[in-house]
Design a protein around this motif. Structure first.
Motif, PDB file in Angstrom:
ATOM      1  N   ALA A  50     -91.266  -3.350 -29.306  1.00 33.53           N
ATOM      2  CA  ALA A  50     -92.417  -3.025 -30.152  1.00 33.53           C
ATOM      3  C   ALA A  50     -92.284  -1.663 -30.831  1.00 33.53           C
ATOM      4  N   ALA A  51     -91.570  -0.739 -30.209  1.00 36.77           N
ATOM      5  CA  ALA A  51     -91.448   0.584 -30.815  1.00 36.77           C
ATOM      6  C   ALA A  51     -90.702   0.519 -32.145  1.00 36.77           C
ATOM      7  N   TRP A  52     -89.844  -0.490 -32.289  1.00 35.84           N
ATOM      8  CA  TRP A  52     -89.156  -0.673 -33.569  1.00 35.84           C
ATOM      9  C   TRP A  52     -90.045  -1.414 -34.555  1.00 35.84           C
ATOM     10  N   ASN A  53     -90.740  -2.448 -34.040  1.00 40.57           N
ATOM     11  CA  ASN A  53     -91.610  -3.233 -34.909  1.00 40.57           C
ATOM     12  C   ASN A  53     -92.598  -3.979 -34.015  1.00 40.57           C
ATOM     13  N   ILE A  54     -93.885  -3.755 -34.242  1.00 42.39           N
ATOM     14  CA  ILE A  54     -94.877  -4.395 -33.381  1.00 42.39           C
ATOM     15  C   ILE A  54     -95.106  -5.855 -33.761  1.00 42.39           C
ATOM     16  N   GLN A  55     -94.540  -6.271 -34.889  1.00 45.10           N
ATOM     17  CA  GLN A  55     -94.660  -7.675 -35.303  1.00 45.10           C
ATOM     18  C   GLN A  55     -93.342  -8.400 -35.039  1.00 45.10           C
ATOM     19  N   HIS A  58     -86.475 -10.041 -36.471  1.00 48.87           N
ATOM     20  CA  HIS A  58     -85.133 -10.330 -35.976  1.00 48.87           C
ATOM     21  C   HIS A  58     -84.335  -9.040 -35.912  1.00 48.87           C
ATOM     22  N   ALA A  59     -83.171  -9.126 -35.321  1.00 51.81           N
ATOM     23  CA  ALA A  59     -82.404  -7.912 -35.067  1.00 51.81           C
ATOM     24  C   ALA A  59     -81.886  -7.285 -36.358  1.00 51.81           C
ATOM     25  N   ASP A  60     -81.657  -5.988 -36.312  1.00 54.91           N
ATOM     26  CA  ASP A  60     -81.000  -5.258 -37.389  1.00 54.91           C
ATOM     27  C   ASP A  60     -80.116  -4.214 -36.703  1.00 54.91           C
ATOM     28  N   VAL A  61     -79.390  -3.427 -37.494  1.00 55.38           N
ATOM     29  CA  VAL A  61     -78.504  -2.446 -36.882  1.00 55.38           C
ATOM     30  C   VAL A  61     -79.315  -1.521 -35.971  1.00 55.38           C
ATOM     31  N   ASN A  62     -78.931  -1.435 -34.718  1.00 54.94           N
ATOM     32  CA  ASN A  62     -79.616  -0.602 -33.727  1.00 54.94           C
ATOM     33  C   ASN A  62     -81.083  -0.972 -33.519  1.00 54.94           C
ATOM     34  N   VAL A  63     -81.461  -2.160 -33.912  1.00 56.80           N
ATOM     35  CA  VAL A  63     -82.835  -2.626 -33.690  1.00 56.80           C
ATOM     36  C   VAL A  63     -82.782  -3.951 -32.955  1.00 56.80           C
ATOM     37  N   PRO A  64     -83.228  -3.998 -31.714  1.00 56.23           N
ATOM     38  CA  PRO A  64     -83.256  -5.274 -31.003  1.00 56.23           C
ATOM     39  C   PRO A  64     -84.337  -6.192 -31.570  1.00 56.23           C
ATOM     40  N   ALA A  65     -84.040  -7.481 -31.594  1.00 59.27           N
ATOM     41  CA  ALA A  65     -85.027  -8.444 -32.059  1.00 59.27           C
ATOM     42  C   ALA A  65     -86.208  -8.470 -31.105  1.00 59.27           C
ATOM     43  N   GLY A  66     -87.329  -8.977 -31.588  1.00 61.83           N
ATOM     44  CA  GLY A  66     -88.485  -9.039 -30.696  1.00 61.83           C
ATOM     45  C   GLY A  66     -89.582  -9.932 -31.205  1.00 61.83           C
ATOM     46  N   GLN A  67     -90.275 -10.524 -30.246  1.00 65.93           N
ATOM     47  CA  GLN A  67     -91.504 -11.231 -30.578  1.00 65.93           C
ATOM     48  C   GLN A  67     -92.623 -10.204 -30.645  1.00 65.93           C
ATOM     49  N   ASN A  98     -91.511  10.018 -36.520  1.00 70.29           N
ATOM     50  CA  ASN A  98     -90.690  10.237 -35.330  1.00 70.29           C
ATOM     51  C   ASN A  98     -89.333  10.834 -35.685  1.00 70.29           C
ATOM     52  N   GLY A  99     -88.897  10.621 -36.912  1.00 71.57           N
ATOM     53  CA  GLY A  99     -87.640  11.220 -37.351  1.00 71.57           C
ATOM     54  C   GLY A  99     -87.709  12.735 -37.370  1.00 71.57           C
ATOM     55  N   GLN A 100     -88.906  13.283 -37.468  1.00 67.86           N
ATOM     56  CA  GLN A 100     -89.099  14.738 -37.410  1.00 67.86           C
ATOM     57  C   GLN A 100     -89.361  15.202 -35.984  1.00 67.86           C
ATOM     58  N   CYS A 101     -89.304  14.254 -35.059  1.00 69.80           N
ATOM     59  CA  CYS A 101     -89.521  14.570 -33.650  1.00 69.80           C
ATOM     60  C   CYS A 101     -90.946  15.024 -33.349  1.00 69.80           C
ATOM     61  N   TYR A 102     -91.879  14.626 -34.168  1.00 68.07           N
ATOM     62  CA  TYR A 102     -93.275  14.944 -33.886  1.00 68.07           C
ATOM     63  C   TYR A 102     -93.757  14.102 -32.701  1.00 68.07           C
ATOM     64  N   LEU A 103     -94.843  14.550 -32.091  1.00 68.47           N
ATOM     65  CA  LEU A 103     -95.483  13.717 -31.072  1.00 68.47           C
ATOM     66  C   LEU A 103     -95.792  12.354 -31.702  1.00 68.47           C
ATOM     67  N   PRO A 104     -95.427  11.255 -31.025  1.00 67.14           N
ATOM     68  CA  PRO A 104     -95.474   9.942 -31.670  1.00 67.14           C
ATOM     69  C   PRO A 104     -96.866   9.342 -31.801  1.00 67.14           C
ATOM     70  N   GLY A 105     -97.867   9.964 -31.182  1.00 64.69           N
ATOM     71  CA  GLY A 105     -99.200   9.391 -31.234  1.00 64.69           C
ATOM     72  C   GLY A 105     -99.382   8.261 -30.240  1.00 64.69           C
ATOM     73  N   VAL A 106    -100.630   7.799 -30.194  1.00 68.17           N
ATOM     74  CA  VAL A 106    -101.008   6.665 -29.357  1.00 68.17           C
ATOM     75  C   VAL A 106    -101.398   5.554 -30.328  1.00 68.17           C
ATOM     76  N   PRO A 107    -101.036   4.310 -30.106  1.00 70.74           N
ATOM     77  CA  PRO A 107    -100.400   3.776 -28.905  1.00 70.74           C
ATOM     78  C   PRO A 107     -98.876   3.822 -28.905  1.00 70.74           C
ATOM     79  N   ARG A 108     -98.241   4.315 -29.978  1.00 71.14           N
ATOM     80  CA  ARG A 108     -96.786   4.169 -30.093  1.00 71.14           C
ATOM     81  C   ARG A 108     -96.047   4.683 -28.864  1.00 71.14           C
ATOM     82  N   ILE A 109     -96.488   5.830 -28.331  1.00 70.54           N
ATOM     83  CA  ILE A 109     -95.737   6.406 -27.213  1.00 70.54           C
ATOM     84  C   ILE A 109     -95.794   5.509 -25.976  1.00 70.54           C
ATOM     85  N   MET A 110     -96.806   4.644 -25.909  1.00 66.48           N
ATOM     86  CA  MET A 110     -96.940   3.790 -24.729  1.00 66.48           C
ATOM     87  C   MET A 110     -95.842   2.731 -24.662  1.00 66.48           C
ATOM     88  N   TYR A 111     -95.286   2.361 -25.828  1.00 61.09           N
ATOM     89  CA  TYR A 111     -94.260   1.320 -25.811  1.00 61.09           C
ATOM     90  C   TYR A 111     -92.921   1.791 -26.362  1.00 61.09           C
TER      91      TYR A 111
END
Lengths: 252, 331
Positions: A50-55, A58-67, A98-111
């Motif tokens: 979900a951290a890559w995509n909450i929806q 399918h997989a991409d470079v360095n991105v695992p696929a997910g439901q 997140n590319g700037q290394c900022y605090l990721p916020g909620v809910p993102r940091i949870m997953y």
């Protein structure tokens, strides 16, 4: 919960009602604190992309696929916001906060794919994160959110119990965080209601309802599971996003 | 102003004091952080000049102290029987903060450091210093390390390279023992652990008390690996696995990755914890040395609020006049 009238008949009725609602195994086997509430203390982490995509994706470079973890898989963006989301997606390599290394916020940091530690007391719960040593303070002493608006990366969290479910209301957000690496976003009007409940002693169901009248047409909900880390001598380490060696002397 | 606002204002002032003590961190801001009349203490919307002005105002109440900077109060006999947590630990839960006006500008005794500090702040010498051993208040560097420390000190006004800027000013973690003379700290004691959460830069330490071993020595951490046990009313914590990137103050007091700490947190009375730490690093110091800091109890209803340090940090741009490369997450 309303305060109960004393008297054994009332108590008996409540006991019977409660045992009918809560599966006996769950009521007996989940950890509980001295206050009788479920105790979520321990080390947890999602097994989710979900951290890559909450929806769905399918997989991409360095991105695992997910439901997807969004109920119904649809995020009800307002038309302008859907266009913004698509622009975010196109530019995600540089635009993701997140590319700037900022605090990721909620809910993102949870997953995100890092462990976190919950330390629960009756009136206050801390969530300590390995990722950028973030800390969430969940105040459970009945105090309200401070007056605002306040721009906080991680929001202001106030919790209470709904039976065996910990309900956390989160508000006062900064608009600069995203939900994932795919550009799903919100405004500073973001308001979350999180629900934490045990599936079993080693699994927490995490449901979060997302409300933001500036960006979405209606509230929507995500649902994930947190799994307990049980490795021997497990502890949180550090992911100091902005302090790696090749960035240490990073002035051109 | 409500009690709540008043409480928060006090917290802001306390936090300002604490963070302003790091004024040469040149932590200018990522923009205003006030909305709806609230001021959030963790990012600063004004220039260094304004910061100095604030410090000057805050310093009006400070009592000038002539000569040596004051030392923390020495540990007292502690024979009392403190309240206990459910698992039998002396109960030190609550909010604490250091009481010795120690700034992290410079922890060493000496007028050279302090004249510089005074020059910037107008703060007089009303700051404490924590080194109790050796008695001269100086870090017992090995000769080569003393040269290095002097070099870093000379650089701190106008660093020629990014690595000569205080790591905390760049948004990195304080490390140990520096975090323990900074500011507000919340202590939790779940069974078998002591957890310290520091408000500044949302830092935390989890200290297991179960006799478990340190993690592998190849793992280096900004906050190290802490393992503790209680000896009477004293929490003894052994800290290893520290990296070499943290400093002990702004002016470059340094250590290597061989740093090893033995901390003694003595619960003196309901409102006081004495923190004494023995600092050992055979690569850098000629012998072990000691700091002492008195911690006092804060209002139990204190709430730690977000302290987002990195997010608004422009120190590198301000100090070196050059933008850093695009930072990127690599997870």
């Amino acid at each position: 919960m309303k305060r109960l009238v004393s008297g054994w008949t009332t108590g008996l009725t409540v006991l019977v009602a409660a045992s009918a609602l809560v599966p006996a195994a769950q009521a007996q086997t989940v950890p509980r604190g001295a206050d009788g509430k479920p105790n979520f203390s321990g080390f947890w982490q999602v097994m989710s992309s979900a951290a890559w995509n909450i929806q769905d994706h399918h997989a991409d470079v360095n991105v695992p696929a997910g439901q997807g973890v969004v109920e119904g898989n649809e995020i009800p963006y307002q038309p302008w916001a859907l266009a913004q989301k698509q622009e975010n997606f196109e530019n995600r390599e540089t635009a993701d906060p997140n590319g700037q290394c900022y605090l990721p916020g909620v809910p993102r940091i949870m997953y995100m794919p890092f462990p976190f530690q919950i330390v629960q007391t009756p009136t206050y719960t801390a969530i300590l994160f390995e990722y950028v040593h973030a800390v969430r303070h969940i105040f459970m002493d009945g105090t309200p959110h401070p007056e605002g608006h306040i721009d906080w990366w991680m929001g202001d969290s106030r919790g209470h119990w709904d039976g065996d479910t910990l309900v956390v209301d989160v508000t006062h957000f900064d608009e600069r965080t995203w939900f994932d690496q795919a550009g799903n976003f919100h405004s500073d009007a973001l308001h979350l209601v999180e629900r934490y409940s045990f599936v079993d002693a080693d699994t927490i169901r995490y449901e979060v309802t997302v409300e933001d009248s500036k960006v979405f047409t209606r509230p929507w909900t995500m649902s994930l599971l947190f799994y307990r880390h049980k490795e021997e001598n497990f502890r949180l380490l550090e992911y100091e996003c902005y302090a790696f060696d090749d960035l240490f002397r990073a002035v051109e | 102003m409500s009690t709540r606002d008043s409480h928060r204002r006090d917290g802001v002032v306390a936090s300002l004091r604490e963070t302003m003590a790091d004024l040469v961190s040149l932590r200018s801001s990522g923009g205003p952080v006030t909305k709806g009349g609230f001021t959030v203490s963790t990012r600063f919307s004004s220039s260094i000049i304004a910061i100095v002005a604030v410090l000057a105002v805050l310093s009006l109440g400070a009592t000038p102290v002539a000569g040596q900077a004051p030392l923390p109060t020495p540990p007292e006999a502690h024979t009392w029987d403190p309240p206990r947590t459910p698992d039998g630990q002396p109960d030190i839960r609550g909010h604490w903060s250091q009481q010795n006006r120690i700034t992290t500008y410079s922890i060493q005794e000496g007028t050279a450091d302090r004249e510089t500090h005074i020059g910037i702040t107008g703060q007089t010498a009303a700051t404490g210093r924590p080194i109790i051993d050796p008695p001269d208040g100086k870090i017992p560097y090995q000769p080569w390390a003393a040269e290095r420390a002097q070099f870093l000190f000379d650089e701190h006004w106008g660093p020629s390279k990014i690595e000569y800027i205080d790591p905390v000013s760049r948004g990195f973690l304080d490390g140990l023992p520096r975090i323990n003379y900074r500011g507000a700290m919340k202590i939790l004691q779940p069974p078998g652990q002591v957890i310290m959460i520091n408000e500044y830069n949302h830092t935390y330490r989890v200290i297991p008390l179960d006799g478990s071993p340190h993690i592998g020595s190849d793992i280096k951490l900004w906050m190290g690996d802490s393992r503790g046990h209680w000896e009477g009313n004293t929490l003894v914590v052994d800290v290893t696995n520290l990296n070499e990137h943290t400093w002990l103050d702004i002016v470059g007091s340094f250590h290597s990755d061989a740093l090893h700490l033995v901390e003694r947190w003595t619960f003196v009375n309901p409102d006081r914890i004495d923190y004494e730490v023995t600092i050992e690093d055979p690569k850098v110091y000629a012998r072990p040395w000691k700091l002492l800091v008195n911690h006092g109890r804060m209002d139990d209803n204190y709430e730690q609020w977000e302290s987002a340090v990195w997010e608004g940090n422009n120190a590198v741009e301000v100090i070196l006049g050059a933008p850093p490369k695009l930072r990127r997450s690599r997870w």
